[in-house]
Design a protein around this motif. Structure first.
Motif, PDB file in Angstrom:
ATOM      1  N   VAL A 111     -62.388  57.443  88.281  1.00 28.08           N
ATOM      2  CA  VAL A 111     -63.549  58.143  87.707  1.00 28.08           C
ATOM      3  C   VAL A 111     -64.832  57.421  88.120  1.00 28.08           C
ATOM      4  CG1 VAL A 111     -64.669  58.886  85.569  1.00 28.08           C
ATOM      5  CG2 VAL A 111     -62.159  58.903  85.743  1.00 28.08           C
ATOM      6  N   TYR A 112     -65.784  58.153  88.625  1.00 26.97           N
ATOM      7  CA  TYR A 112     -67.075  57.586  89.020  1.00 26.97           C
ATOM      8  C   TYR A 112     -67.880  57.322  87.748  1.00 26.97           C
ATOM      9  CZ  TYR A 112     -71.523  57.326  91.678  1.00 26.97           C
ATOM     10  OH  TYR A 112     -72.711  56.925  92.238  1.00 26.97           O
ATOM     11  N   ARG A 113     -68.163  56.034  87.461  1.00 17.21           N
ATOM     12  CA  ARG A 113     -68.880  55.659  86.231  1.00 17.21           C
ATOM     13  C   ARG A 113     -70.374  55.535  86.548  1.00 17.21           C
ATOM     14  NH1 ARG A 113     -64.836  56.585  82.620  1.00 17.21           N
ATOM     15  NH2 ARG A 113     -62.920  55.530  83.263  1.00 17.21           N
ATOM     16  N   GLN A 114     -71.124  56.559  86.209  1.00 10.54           N
ATOM     17  CA  GLN A 114     -72.559  56.548  86.493  1.00 10.54           C
ATOM     18  C   GLN A 114     -73.338  56.060  85.275  1.00 10.54           C
ATOM     19  OE1 GLN A 114     -72.504  60.759  88.191  1.00 10.54           O
ATOM     20  NE2 GLN A 114     -73.948  59.769  89.598  1.00 10.54           N
ATOM     21  N   ASN A 115     -74.442  55.358  85.555  1.00  8.98           N
ATOM     22  CA  ASN A 115     -75.316  54.844  84.492  1.00  8.98           C
ATOM     23  C   ASN A 115     -74.534  54.036  83.451  1.00  8.98           C
ATOM     24  OD1 ASN A 115     -77.740  55.978  85.522  1.00  8.98           O
ATOM     25  ND2 ASN A 115     -77.064  57.981  84.742  1.00  8.98           N
TER      26      ASN A 115
ATOM     27  N   THR B 261     -78.838  46.297  82.087  1.00  9.11           N
ATOM     28  CA  THR B 261     -79.275  47.243  83.126  1.00  9.11           C
ATOM     29  C   THR B 261     -78.205  48.303  83.303  1.00  9.11           C
ATOM     30  OG1 THR B 261     -80.249  47.400  85.342  1.00  9.11           O
ATOM     31  CG2 THR B 261     -78.269  46.060  85.129  1.00  9.11           C
ATOM     32  N   LEU B 262     -78.536  49.325  84.089  1.00  6.63           N
ATOM     33  CA  LEU B 262     -77.602  50.415  84.368  1.00  6.63           C
ATOM     34  C   LEU B 262     -77.133  50.335  85.814  1.00  6.63           C
ATOM     35  CD1 LEU B 262     -79.557  53.348  82.662  1.00  6.63           C
ATOM     36  CD2 LEU B 262     -77.507  52.214  81.780  1.00  6.63           C
ATOM     37  N   ILE B 263     -75.882  50.712  86.026  1.00  7.21           N
ATOM     38  CA  ILE B 263     -75.333  50.698  87.374  1.00  7.21           C
ATOM     39  C   ILE B 263     -74.348  51.841  87.535  1.00  7.21           C
ATOM     40  CG2 ILE B 263     -73.344  49.187  86.863  1.00  7.21           C
ATOM     41  CD1 ILE B 263     -73.975  47.788  89.577  1.00  7.21           C
ATOM     42  N   ASP B 264     -74.170  52.295  88.764  1.00  8.65           N
ATOM     43  CA  ASP B 264     -73.150  53.294  89.090  1.00  8.65           C
ATOM     44  C   ASP B 264     -71.946  52.555  89.684  1.00  8.65           C
ATOM     45  OD1 ASP B 264     -74.964  55.214  88.323  1.00  8.65           O
ATOM     46  OD2 ASP B 264     -75.653  55.613  90.378  1.00  8.65           O
ATOM     47  N   ILE B 265     -70.785  52.727  89.061  1.00  6.96           N
ATOM     48  CA  ILE B 265     -69.590  52.007  89.519  1.00  6.96           C
ATOM     49  C   ILE B 265     -68.683  52.989  90.239  1.00  6.96           C
ATOM     50  CG2 ILE B 265     -67.851  50.312  88.890  1.00  6.96           C
ATOM     51  CD1 ILE B 265     -69.077  50.162  86.122  1.00  6.96           C
ATOM     52  N   PRO B 266     -68.386  52.748  91.502  1.00  7.03           N
ATOM     53  CA  PRO B 266     -67.588  53.716  92.268  1.00  7.03           C
ATOM     54  C   PRO B 266     -66.164  53.816  91.730  1.00  7.03           C
ATOM     55  CG  PRO B 266     -67.865  51.680  93.499  1.00  7.03           C
ATOM     56  CD  PRO B 266     -68.760  51.578  92.306  1.00  7.03           C
ATOM     57  N   PRO B 267     -65.490  54.913  92.032  1.00  4.66           N
ATOM     58  CA  PRO B 267     -64.100  55.067  91.594  1.00  4.66           C
ATOM     59  C   PRO B 267     -63.204  54.036  92.279  1.00  4.66           C
ATOM     60  CG  PRO B 267     -64.711  56.791  93.146  1.00  4.66           C
ATOM     61  CD  PRO B 267     -65.975  56.060  92.819  1.00  4.66           C
ATOM     62  N   LEU B 268     -62.322  53.431  91.488  1.00  5.83           N
ATOM     63  CA  LEU B 268     -61.412  52.399  92.013  1.00  5.83           C
ATOM     64  C   LEU B 268     -62.188  51.452  92.924  1.00  5.83           C
ATOM     65  CD1 LEU B 268     -58.312  54.663  92.761  1.00  5.83           C
ATOM     66  CD2 LEU B 268     -58.541  53.028  90.883  1.00  5.83           C
TER      67      LEU B 268
END
Length: 635
Positions: free
Chosen positions: A568-572, A619-626
């Motif tokens: 799952v792409y974890r945005q913000n 802070t906020l970050i977008d974490i890529p899937p796997l």
């Protein structure tokens, strides 16, 4: 006279040998090319205290038992010796022994520096002369090989790393391996290679772990001097060399150490202590002083004559406990009724004191799977004195976790957090070794769940997790490009897989991780200390996100590592910052060059005064899937 009375042993040598304290026996025992009375020849000496007679047979005397008997020393050492004129380098020989029971047997030389190519079983008169050109490496080795420096080890089996494409059944020579291995290790950025046992062994499917010629480089790949050349070429490129070493057991081949003089000489006579039921091999008698002298001399030999930079000691747990792999009722006990092998414990302590006391900048590494305390503590503090220990618990928990479908990983979150609770109890090396990709365990890539893209993403993030955790690193050959087959010792790795983007991307990922690991002090300066690690969040099980800090000696070197172990792409995603600072993404396993989906954080991450994870700024970050991300402070 065909055999002249001659000895290389002084009375002091004998006293050290029989007390278990002679650690350079290779200078005395075996076959030595010397000159006596202006006549060139070979001096032979062998330990066979219970033999009735010992002679040398070989191609020089047509294998005639009667022509060249050795002289037994008049002391109680059990050594037979003598000088035979005109026996030259290259002479093939064995010892003819009339054993304790009067039976005539033939044995190879336990101290021979060269043996015939298996399946032939005779020893060869040889030397270890070599003009070394690696002095610059040896001078800087104490610094480069220190515990506060990066150690990324590439484990390989010389017979199956590469083979000649035009003749795939032929293993490469040491010199041929040097020509391709050195540039490959340099390109990939590994700091060390670890060679699976290169001592002479008769049974190829044992991979070298059942040794008969403890002092001989395997003739399958060439001469001792050609192995020295390979090590020297690695050293010239600042690559350290660790040798697998097996003091735990040996095979029962007729020409080997077993029943050497008709008695249980090297192995323990009590088969509860002297026989390994799983490996069908024989366990050294560590209670015997002469056996400890033999083994420690052997370790010193590879460090002295071959300039090895470390020894990875195999199967240490099997040495420490009499009940290893045995039912309690079938196991022996020590004199106090316990299961610890006190002779083996004394041997390991003597071994490490001798190595670290005589060689600057080397390391010993224990492959040890038990909970025996203090494996890497100094001997003076009650430990065994090893430099490092394989972290088998971490390896098992990590692979169990990653085999889970990501949808279920939230129920196994602790399998990745638990190891940190004991990560600093020893100096740990994190291993993904040959043992994990054989015997039906499947290759690393096929341990991973999901479709093709997810398998590769899982493996990339697994390696990123390993490279950013405390401890040194070890990766078996082929793992770096996601070899699809289990390791097959009879064939070359599947190098053709690098034609395919997922495999090439995996290789690029490992190369980039090595570069990151060796260039960021936070990843290695405190490898074995609480100072170097801190959780930001270890309890986000629902989203299978892990965030932790790696610290170096300087605050400016601090890194933040973020793992997302679901597709799952974890945005913000908000997380607490360790320092009020701007942060920049310096590594991301989802980069397209790695066969990722390209979900990167290209903009600087700025601190916001908003509490999160118990920290004032976040802070906020977008974490890529796997995916795995590494952040570093930026101005």
């Amino acid at each position: 006279m065909k055999v002249l009375a001659y000895s290389l042993f002084s009375d002091f040598d004998i006293s050290l040998f029989v007390s278990g304290k002679h650690f350079r026996l290779y200078e005395k025992f075996g076959a030595h090319l010397i000159s006596v009375n202006n006549t060139d020849g070979t001096y032979f000496s062998v330990w066979a205290p219970n033999a009735q007679a010992v002679g040398v047979i070989g191609d020089f005397n047509h294998w005639d038992r009667s022509t060249h008997p050795l002289n037994r020393r008049l002391d109680s050492s059990g050594i037979w010796e003598g000088f035979i004129p005109n026996v030259a380098k290259g002479t093939v020989y064995k010892y003819s022994i009339r054993d304790f029971n009067g039976k005539e047997i033939e044995k190879g030389d336990p101290y021979a520096s060269r043996w015939e190519h298996p399946p032939r079983t005779a020893s060869i008169v040889w030397d270890t002369d070599y003009t070394w050109k690696d002095k610059p490496w040896l001078k800087k080795r104490p610094k480069l090989n220190a515990l506060n420096m990066p150690m990324s080890v590439y484990e390989l089996h010389l017979g199956s790393w590469q083979r000649d494409p035009s003749e795939p059944k032929r293993v490469l020579t040491y010199k041929e391996i040097a020509a391709s291995l050195v540039p490959y290790i340099l390109d990939m950025g590994f700091t060390h290679v670890e060679l699976m046992p290169i001592m002479e062994y008769p049974y190829y499917p044992s991979w070298g772990y059942q040794i008969t010629g403890y002092f001989a480089a395997s003739s399958r790949h060439g001469t001792p001097q050609e192995l020295m050349f390979l090590i020297e070429e690695l050293h010239k490129s600042n690559i350290g060399v660790i040798l697998d070493w097996v003091p735990s057991h040996f095979p029962g081949d007729a020409h080997g150490l077993y029943h050497f003089d008709g008695t249980h000489l090297y192995e323990h006579a009590d088969m509860r202590k002297g026989f390994h039921p799983d490996w069908k091999s024989y366990i050294f008698n560590y209670d015997r002083n002469e056996v400890r002298s033999f083994l420690i001399s052997n370790a010193m030999y590879w460090l002295d004559k071959f300039h090895a930079d470390g020894l990875r000691v195999d199967a240490v747990a099997s040495m420490l406990y009499f009940d290893f792999s045995r039912k309690a009722e079938e196991a022996a006990t020590n004199e106090y009724g316990g299961s610890e092998n006190l002779g083996a414990i004394l041997f390991l302590k003597d071994l490490n004191e001798a190595i670290y006391g005589n060689f600057e900048g080397v390391q010993t590494i224990a492959e040890e799977s038990s909970t025996y305390p203090g494996v890497t503590n100094p001997v003076y503090a009650g430990g065994l004195g090893f430099g490092m220990k394989w972290m088998m618990g971490w390896m098992n928990d990590t692979l169990k976790y990653f085999k889970n479908d990501p949808i279920n990983r939230k129920h196994h979150h602790h399998q990745l957090t638990f190891s940190v609770t004991y990560a600093f109890s020893e100096n740990f090396m994190l291993p993904f070794s040959h043992d994990e990709v054989v015997h039906g365990k499947s290759s690393m890539i096929y341990k991973m769940p999901g479709d093709e893209w997810q398998k590769f993403a899982n493996l990339r993030v697994l390696y990123a997790y390993m490279f950013t955790q405390p401890g040194t690193k070890l990766l078996f050959m082929g793992n770096e490009f996601a070899q699809t087959h289990e390791w097959d010792f009879k064939n070359s790795l599947d190098w053709h897989l690098l034609q395919h983007p997922p495999h090439l991307g995996m290789q690029k990922t490992v190369r980039a991780m090595n570069q990151l690991y060796t260039s960021e002090p936070a990843l290695y300066e405190h490898s074995f200390s609480h100072e170097g690690f801190e959780w930001i969040t270890a309890d986000d099980a629902d989203q299978s996100v892990f965030i932790y800090i790696r610290k170096g000696k300087k605050a400016k070197d601090t890194l933040v590592v973020i793992l997302n172990l679901t597709p799952v792409y974890r945005q913000n995603y908000r997380f607490g910052l360790p320092i009020k600072s701007n942060w920049k993404e310096i590594f991301n396993t989802d980069a397209t060059e790695f066969f990722g989906s390209g979900k990167l954080n290209l903009n600087t991450l700025k601190p916001e005064k908003q509490e999160c994870n118990g920290r004032e700024y976040s802070t906020l970050i977008d974490i890529p899937p796997l995916g795995a991300i590494v952040l570093k402070q930026t101005k």
